[in-house]
Design an enzyme around this catalytic site. Structure first.
Site, PDB file in Angstrom:
ATOM      1  N   CYS A   7       1.122  -1.078   0.113  1.00  0.00           N
ATOM      2  CA  CYS A   7      -0.283   0.039  -0.067  1.00  0.00           C
ATOM      3  C   CYS A   7       1.073   1.288  -0.014  1.00  0.00           C
ATOM      4  CB  CYS A   7      -1.060  -0.187   1.096  1.00  0.00           C
ATOM      5  SG  CYS A   7      -1.975  -1.391   1.342  1.00  0.00           S
ATOM      6  N   ALA A  21       1.451   4.332  -1.683  1.00  0.00           N
ATOM      7  CA  ALA A  21       1.409   6.105  -1.913  1.00  0.00           C
ATOM      8  C   ALA A  21       1.186   6.497  -0.519  1.00  0.00           C
ATOM      9  CB  ALA A  21       0.261   6.169  -2.799  1.00  0.00           C
ATOM     10  N   PRO A  22       2.031   7.542  -0.288  1.00  0.00           N
ATOM     11  CA  PRO A  22       2.528   8.525  -1.340  1.00  0.00           C
ATOM     12  C   PRO A  22       3.967   8.087  -1.414  1.00  0.00           C
ATOM     13  CG  PRO A  22       2.415   9.778   0.866  1.00  0.00           C
ATOM     14  CD  PRO A  22       1.596   8.521   0.901  1.00  0.00           C
ATOM     15  N   GLY A  23       4.528   7.254  -0.804  1.00  0.00           N
ATOM     16  CA  GLY A  23       5.866   6.733  -1.224  1.00  0.00           C
ATOM     17  C   GLY A  23       7.053   6.940  -0.278  1.00  0.00           C
ATOM     18  N   GLY A  24       6.893   7.339   0.855  1.00  0.00           N
ATOM     19  CA  GLY A  24       7.854   7.852   1.686  1.00  0.00           C
ATOM     20  C   GLY A  24       8.714   6.567   2.317  1.00  0.00           C
ATOM     21  N   ASP A  75      -0.522   0.338  -5.438  1.00  0.00           N
ATOM     22  CA  ASP A  75      -1.538   1.071  -5.083  1.00  0.00           C
ATOM     23  C   ASP A  75      -2.967   0.904  -5.996  1.00  0.00           C
ATOM     24  OD1 ASP A  75      -1.557   3.153  -2.517  1.00  0.00           O
ATOM     25  OD2 ASP A  75      -3.085   3.790  -4.027  1.00  0.00           O
ATOM     26  N   ASP A 109       1.544  -1.323   5.176  1.00  0.00           N
ATOM     27  CA  ASP A 109       1.396  -0.241   5.825  1.00  0.00           C
ATOM     28  C   ASP A 109      -0.293  -0.174   5.744  1.00  0.00           C
ATOM     29  OD1 ASP A 109       1.391   1.752   7.891  1.00  0.00           O
ATOM     30  OD2 ASP A 109       1.540   3.336   6.025  1.00  0.00           O
ATOM     31  N   CYS A 126      -1.508   3.575  11.217  1.00  0.00           N
ATOM     32  CA  CYS A 126      -1.012   4.700  12.274  1.00  0.00           C
ATOM     33  C   CYS A 126      -2.537   4.897  13.193  1.00  0.00           C
ATOM     34  CB  CYS A 126      -0.971   5.943  11.275  1.00  0.00           C
ATOM     35  SG  CYS A 126      -2.088   6.272  10.224  1.00  0.00           S
TER      36      CYS A 126
END
Length: 469
Positions: free
Chosen positions: A280, A282-285, A301, A343, A396
């Protein structure tokens, strides 16, 4: 990756700072009208969050957001954001303050009136807006709405008294938990009352901006006026400017990523030369972290727009990954991976410092539903790695229902084992390692001395190894 970190300034003596054009100067009718529109927009968006469970981010999009917000100039938009963030962070206390000043409860169905009072009270109690401006514009707002016109005198009386007695009222409000009752009760059940109260207070402080650097964090901390955290991230001093204007952004030397969000990708250990999938992404950190560590990464994604954003972010950093638009639950690779990062979608209750609407748009039924989804996705994630391969599962959420309990069920069913995280590898974050070796951060962790804000997003992460190696 670069997040929309329109940071509020940090509190000073429990009052968040905001700049506004109050719009009530003598002989300035145009400014007064603009001031009224911004308060009307704030009340309208607050109603959408509270009454219709509409997430705030989409409504604040400058191009596709709520029309009442889009028609404002940037100064008034900033004021609306400050009002909404303060109102949502402190909503239980604001409601208690208003209730304490009413001789009788507001009439049934007077939701629009309640939102007008809340918007004004947020300014009086928590923002650097002149009290008289907040009161006068709230009265005008009531008069301009047929539903509230007959309550204009009530609005005036309640808010003027709130202004006169605000210091005493704020002191009385201290014992009121600054979050919805359902969620505070859940925190008490999971963490105990003392820790729940610490988390409740910590999430009132707007999140700092953290960046993940490619190398030399100490050097970048000096250049960015920041400090190096135990995660290796760099936390910026009280910053409210333009992220792209900072040194190193255009060169791709770093990306914005909360320190807690940087932890899961580091739990794999040595990944150089290994094939990893970010399920999962995005946004790619986290994808960027894995590439930086030398992994060959495939990023998935299910959203085409989010995947475009991921590619753009990686492009700025000079990174490349294989990308695939798909629902990870349907992903069946031709060749199994060495490791996978999941994630997972979650309630996001650990991000309330930056997204204070989360606790008002979610409920216990959402947490339970997302926990079931996470368990299904985690079981599938274990099938895309080789026997002996690692899966890092993270999210999170602050609720163990979405973290510890999911992993406990999956491990109990066999087919994988938990790989404990060694607290010795995480100096200054030892309290975040659970007795069974999982990561659990909360906004109340990582206290820092001024001028740097402490705290972390609430994050959970666990490492699992697929059986059969």
């Amino acid at each position: 990756m670069p997040e929309d970190n329109k940071n509020d300034s940090h509190p000073k003596r429990s009052r968040e700072r905001a700049r506004s054009r109050a719009g009530t100067g003598p002989g300035a009718p145009a400014a007064a009208k603009a001031g009224l529109r911004s308060r009307q927009a704030a009340a309208k968006l607050l109603a959408a969050v509270i009454d219709r469970k509409t997430p705030l981010d989409g409504m604040l999009d400058p191009e596709r957001g709520n029309p009442a917000y889009r028609e404002l100039n940037e100064a008034d938009r900033a004021l609306v954001r400050a009002i909404l963030n303060s109102a949502l962070r402190h909503l239980p206390r604001i409601r208690a303050a208003i209730d304490s000043l009413l001789q009788t409860p507001l009439p049934e169905g007077a939701r629009a009136l309640e939102h007008v009072l809340t918007v004004a009270a947020a300014q009086i109690l928590y923002l650097d807006v002149p009290d008289h401006s907040a009161v006068d514009l709230a009265v005008e707002q009531a008069r301009s709405d047929p539903r509230n016109r007959r309550f204009a005198s009530l609005v005036n009386a309640v808010l003027r008294r709130l202004s006169r007695e605000k210091d005493e009222i704020l002191e009385k409000l201290r014992p009121v938990p600054a979050m919805p009752g359902w969620f505070f009760d859940r925190l008490v059940a999971c963490y105990g009352r003392d820790q729940a109260e610490r988390i409740s207070e910590a999430q009132l402080v707007p999140a700092a901006i953290d960046v993940t650097v490619k190398s030399e964090p100490t050097s970048w901390a000096e250049r960015l006026d920041g400090t190096v955290l135990p995660t290796g991230s760099v936390r910026l001093r009280d910053f409210s400017g333009s992220i792209p204007s900072l040194p190193g952004f255009s060169e791709g030397a770093w990306w914005v990523q909360d320190a807690a969000a940087s932890i899961p990708a580091r739990l794999f250990g040595e990944v150089s030369g290994k094939r990893l999938v970010d399920l999962c992404a995005a946004p790619g950190g986290k994808t960027a972290q894995l590439i930086l560590a030398g992994a060959e990464v495939t990023a998935l994604d299910q959203s085409s727009s989010r995947l475009r954003r991921l590619r753009a972010n990686l492009g700025r950093l000079g990174f490349e990954a294989r990308t695939k638009e798909t629902d990870m639950a349907d992903f069946r690779p031709e060749e199994l991976f060495d490791a996978a990062l999941l994630d997972a979608p979650c309630s996001s209750t650990g991000t309330t410092r930056r997204h204070p609407d989360v606790l008002w748009t979610k409920g216990p039924e959402d947490v339970a539903k997302l926990a079931r989804l996470q368990e299904r996705l985690l079981r599938h994630a274990l099938t895309v790695v080789k026997p002996g391969g690692l899966v890092v599962f993270s999210n999170c959420s602050l609720d163990p229902l979405e973290g510890e309990e999911v992993v406990a069920r999956v491990v109990a069913d066999g087919g994988c084992e938990r790989v404990p995280v060694d607290a010795a590898d995480w100096p200054e974050l030892e309290e975040a390692i659970t007795p069974v070796g999982e990561f659990r951060t909360t906004p109340a962790m990582l206290p820092l001395e001024a001028p740097f804000a402490g705290g972390l997003d609430g994050f959970y992460a666990a490492v699992l190894r697929r059986a059969g190696a």
